[in-house]
Design an enzyme around this catalytic site. Structure first.
Site, PDB file in Angstrom:
ATOM      1  N   GLU A 168       0.830  -1.209   0.000  1.00  0.00           N
ATOM      2  CA  GLU A 168       0.000   0.000   0.000  1.00  0.00           C
ATOM      3  C   GLU A 168       0.863   1.256   0.000  1.00  0.00           C
ATOM      4  OE1 GLU A 168      -2.082  -3.124   2.669  1.00  0.00           O
ATOM      5  OE2 GLU A 168      -0.041  -2.446   2.262  1.00  0.00           O
ATOM      6  N   CYS A 200      -2.550  -3.179   7.293  1.00  0.00           N
ATOM      7  CA  CYS A 200      -2.260  -3.110   8.722  1.00  0.00           C
ATOM      8  C   CYS A 200      -2.663  -1.716   9.225  1.00  0.00           C
ATOM      9  CB  CYS A 200      -0.783  -3.386   8.977  1.00  0.00           C
ATOM     10  SG  CYS A 200       0.331  -2.083   8.379  1.00  0.00           S
ATOM     11  N   CYS A 254      -0.461   1.171   7.741  1.00  0.00           N
ATOM     12  CA  CYS A 254      -0.825   1.483   6.351  1.00  0.00           C
ATOM     13  C   CYS A 254      -2.188   2.160   6.285  1.00  0.00           C
ATOM     14  CB  CYS A 254      -0.823   0.226   5.493  1.00  0.00           C
ATOM     15  SG  CYS A 254       0.839  -0.391   5.120  1.00  0.00           S
TER      16      CYS A 254
END
Length: 137
Positions: free
Chosen positions: A71, A97, A100
């Site tokens: 990402e 996560c 991110c």
């Protein structure tokens, strides 16, 4: 039968994941706005540095910290060429996560579509302001 847009872009993210350079997990990501592909990213080492596939993973608390997440790489690639991603949809083969997710939200992405849930869960994706979350099965 013609593939719908979400599955089409997720298939592209799956192909992007094949470029991953961390053997622990291959993740691909694409950023899309108005059905146009803006940027791609996969998990790999910092530009110009050795990859996990070359020198091994750098583990901390069971996670590889050598790699930049897919990402972040997709967002960085868009930034490198001066491409705004506000209002975009982010397609990722793995749910982002928390680290991110914070970066994604600060860019103005309005929709996150993922195909597999991250091992730590997706609870942090619930009730995010101004962003739609889609688990694409």
């Amino acid at each position: 039968m013609r593939t719908d847009w979400d599955h089409y872009f997720m298939q592209i993210a799956t192909v992007v994941a094949t470029r991953s350079t961390c053997p622990r997990r291959s993740v691909g990501c694409v950023l899309v706005r108005d059905r146009m592909l803006l940027s791609t990213g996969y998990n790999g080492s910092i530009r110009g540095t050795p990859h996990c596939t070359e020198i091994g993973c750098m583990l901390k608390d069971g996670s590889c910290i050598r790699t930049v997440h897919a990402e972040v790489n997709a967002i960085s690639q868009a930034a490198r060429v001066g491409l705004g991603i506000e209002g975009a949809t982010l397609y990722s083969t793995l749910s982002p996560c928390w680290s991110c997710t914070k970066q994604i939200l600060n860019t103005g992405v309005i929709r996150i579509v993922y195909s597999e849930a991250y091992r730590l869960g997706t609870e942090h994706l619930n009730n995010l302001p101004g962003v739609a979350i889609v688990h694409l099965v």
